[in-house]
Motif scaffolding. Structure first.
Motif, PDB file in Angstrom:
ATOM      1  N   VAL A 115       0.838  -1.189   0.000  1.00 40.58           N
ATOM      2  CA  VAL A 115       0.000   0.000   0.000  1.00 40.58           C
ATOM      3  C   VAL A 115       0.880   1.248   0.000  1.00 40.58           C
ATOM      4  CG1 VAL A 115      -0.198   0.173   2.519  1.00 40.58           C
ATOM      5  CG2 VAL A 115      -2.031   1.028   1.086  1.00 40.58           C
ATOM      6  N   GLU A 116       0.490   2.245  -0.781  1.00 42.59           N
ATOM      7  CA  GLU A 116       1.297   3.455  -0.925  1.00 42.59           C
ATOM      8  C   GLU A 116       0.685   4.675  -0.252  1.00 42.59           C
ATOM      9  OE1 GLU A 116       2.068   3.983  -5.057  1.00 42.59           O
ATOM     10  OE2 GLU A 116       3.297   2.172  -5.229  1.00 42.59           O
ATOM     11  N   SER A 117      -0.555   4.554   0.181  1.00 42.85           N
ATOM     12  CA  SER A 117      -1.210   5.654   0.890  1.00 42.85           C
ATOM     13  C   SER A 117      -2.412   5.094   1.636  1.00 42.85           C
ATOM     14  CB  SER A 117      -1.649   6.763  -0.076  1.00 42.85           C
ATOM     15  OG  SER A 117      -2.623   6.275  -0.976  1.00 42.85           O
ATOM     16  N   VAL A 118      -2.883   5.843   2.608  1.00 44.36           N
ATOM     17  CA  VAL A 118      -4.079   5.485   3.365  1.00 44.36           C
ATOM     18  C   VAL A 118      -5.044   6.654   3.263  1.00 44.36           C
ATOM     19  CG1 VAL A 118      -5.004   4.940   5.648  1.00 44.36           C
ATOM     20  CG2 VAL A 118      -2.819   3.965   4.933  1.00 44.36           C
ATOM     21  N   PRO A 119      -6.243   6.432   2.750  1.00 43.92           N
ATOM     22  CA  PRO A 119      -7.182   7.542   2.553  1.00 43.92           C
ATOM     23  C   PRO A 119      -7.692   8.102   3.873  1.00 43.92           C
ATOM     24  CG  PRO A 119      -8.260   5.440   2.125  1.00 43.92           C
ATOM     25  CD  PRO A 119      -6.808   5.136   2.323  1.00 43.92           C
ATOM     26  N   GLY A 120      -8.214   9.327   3.788  1.00 49.78           N
ATOM     27  CA  GLY A 120      -8.813   9.939   4.961  1.00 49.78           C
ATOM     28  C   GLY A 120      -7.829  10.763   5.763  1.00 49.78           C
ATOM     29  N   PRO A 121      -8.234  11.173   6.969  1.00 46.69           N
ATOM     30  CA  PRO A 121      -7.364  11.975   7.834  1.00 46.69           C
ATOM     31  C   PRO A 121      -6.083  11.219   8.169  1.00 46.69           C
ATOM     32  CG  PRO A 121      -9.613  11.890   8.687  1.00 46.69           C
ATOM     33  CD  PRO A 121      -9.534  10.877   7.599  1.00 46.69           C
ATOM     34  N   PRO A 122      -4.973  11.932   8.404  1.00 48.72           N
ATOM     35  CA  PRO A 122      -3.720  11.268   8.768  1.00 48.72           C
ATOM     36  C   PRO A 122      -3.904  10.395  10.002  1.00 48.72           C
ATOM     37  CG  PRO A 122      -3.331  13.577   8.285  1.00 48.72           C
ATOM     38  CD  PRO A 122      -4.816  13.399   8.324  1.00 48.72           C
ATOM     39  N   PRO A 123      -3.548   9.114   9.923  1.00 46.51           N
ATOM     40  CA  PRO A 123      -3.736   8.228  11.072  1.00 46.51           C
ATOM     41  C   PRO A 123      -2.798   8.569  12.226  1.00 46.51           C
ATOM     42  CG  PRO A 123      -2.587   7.080   9.313  1.00 46.51           C
ATOM     43  CD  PRO A 123      -3.014   8.403   8.762  1.00 46.51           C
ATOM     44  N   THR A 124      -3.283   8.386  13.431  1.00 52.56           N
ATOM     45  CA  THR A 124      -2.492   8.686  14.624  1.00 52.56           C
ATOM     46  C   THR A 124      -2.003   7.438  15.339  1.00 52.56           C
ATOM     47  OG1 THR A 124      -4.520   8.783  15.956  1.00 52.56           O
ATOM     48  CG2 THR A 124      -3.729  10.853  15.009  1.00 52.56           C
ATOM     49  N   ALA A 125      -2.589   6.276  15.028  1.00 52.17           N
ATOM     50  CA  ALA A 125      -2.210   5.048  15.738  1.00 52.17           C
ATOM     51  C   ALA A 125      -2.352   3.841  14.827  1.00 52.17           C
ATOM     52  CB  ALA A 125      -3.073   4.868  16.988  1.00 52.17           C
ATOM     53  N   LEU A 126      -1.531   2.837  15.103  1.00 54.17           N
ATOM     54  CA  LEU A 126      -1.614   1.547  14.431  1.00 54.17           C
ATOM     55  C   LEU A 126      -1.924   0.503  15.491  1.00 54.17           C
ATOM     56  CD1 LEU A 126      -1.103  -0.499  12.095  1.00 54.17           C
ATOM     57  CD2 LEU A 126       1.316  -0.448  12.741  1.00 54.17           C
TER      58      LEU A 126
END
Length: 302
Positions: A115-126
């Motif tokens: 995966v090269e990007s994750v849609p939506g707001p910048p994630p804060t946690a995994l």
């Protein structure tokens, strides 16, 4: 009025019912072991510290056990799932078990390693029960891809958890330990028994928690304004552990061009040429990479 009804979590009966519906046969190739215990997923979420203000990335949500527990906190969840059947079924599971939180859930049908990007707001946690066969590459890839991540908690094979959290001098300290330390402060956060999974794995599981920090001093992106890149440092790390029982002056010869150049670079970096990679911190590796990059040579006294 907003519906605040909490999600219903999956238990053994629900997991097996969903699996039967999909005619699902968990495969070792994709590391598919599904959590069937609600207390375990709540514990994972509690240890992660995520809350209503977080945007959480989850890898390998499977049938949705952990996903529902994350949604229970009020956090937004973006789940990355490679299996087509599971990816197709999961949104309906969220609608059925967490209708009030369905708007906070999104799905990416993709290989987390690519995966090269994750849609939506910048994630804060995994937060994830990572597929054990690719857990380290996936974790390092997402740490690199998503600099907005502030923290995370992942479940991995127990031995892998030990390696990720190991400190210099430990017998299990190695490439995963050093590379993870580039991105974060990492620690063990507990153990998980085999009987909370279906099917039960043949290995024990462990939790690894981490907190993001800036790149080490002397590296690009750090507050010190260094010039050495992550790729250069990781090349030194890989070389140092390729033959972990050998002294650094020998294993770094291909990078330096000669044994003499390797020894000079190590001395210039303040590292004993006879040391081994297992004794060095990430900061030591940064200094070595910087020394190799600049071609530092220590003059012999006359």
């Amino acid at each position: 009025m907003t519906d605040r009804t909490p999600p219903r979590l999956l238990g053994p009966a629900e997991v097996r019912s969903l699996a039967a519906e999909l005619d699902l046969r968990p495969t070792k190739q994709r590391g598919q072991n599904f959590v069937i215990d609600a207390n375990t997923v709540r514990r994972i979420v509690r240890e992660s510290g995520v809350g209503a203000d977080d945007v959480v990335v989850e890898v390998g949500p499977g049938l949705g056990s952990l996903t529902l527990a994350i949604l229970e906190t009020g956090a937004k969840v973006t789940a990355i799932e490679i299996d087509a059947d599971l990816a197709e079924r999961l949104p309906r599971t969220i609608d059925d078990y967490a209708p009030a939180q369905a708007g906070a859930f999104s799905l990416v049908h993709a290989d987390a390693l690519r995966v090269e990007s994750v849609p939506g707001p910048p994630p804060t946690a995994l937060v994830a029960n990572l597929p054990y066969n690719v857990s380290v590459p996936v974790l390092l890839h997402l740490m690199s891809l998503l600099p907005s991540l502030e923290r995370g908690l992942v479940m991995v094979q127990s031995e892998v958890a030990d390696r990720l959290a190991a400190k210099p001098g430990s017998k299990v300290y190695g490439v995963p330990s050093v590379k993870a330390a580039w991105y974060a402060d990492v620690r063990r956060a507990g153990a998980i028994g085999r009987n909370v999974f279906w099917p039960a794995p043949n290995v024990d599981s462990g939790l690894v928690a981490w907190t993001h920090r800036e790149p080490p001093a002397g590296a690009v992106g750090s507050s010190s304004g260094g010039s050495v890149t992550r790729e250069e440092v990781f090349a030194v790390v890989d070389a140092a552990f390729a033959q972990r029982r050998k002294a650094l002056r020998g294993v770094l010869k291909p990078l330096a061009g000669s044994a003499a150049a390797a020894e000079s670079a190590l001395v210039a970096a303040g590292v004993d040429p006879l040391a081994r990679g297992e004794s060095l911190t990430i900061h030591d590796f940064v200094r070595i990479a910087d020394s190799l990059r600049s071609g530092d040579v220590v003059e012999e006294p006359r």
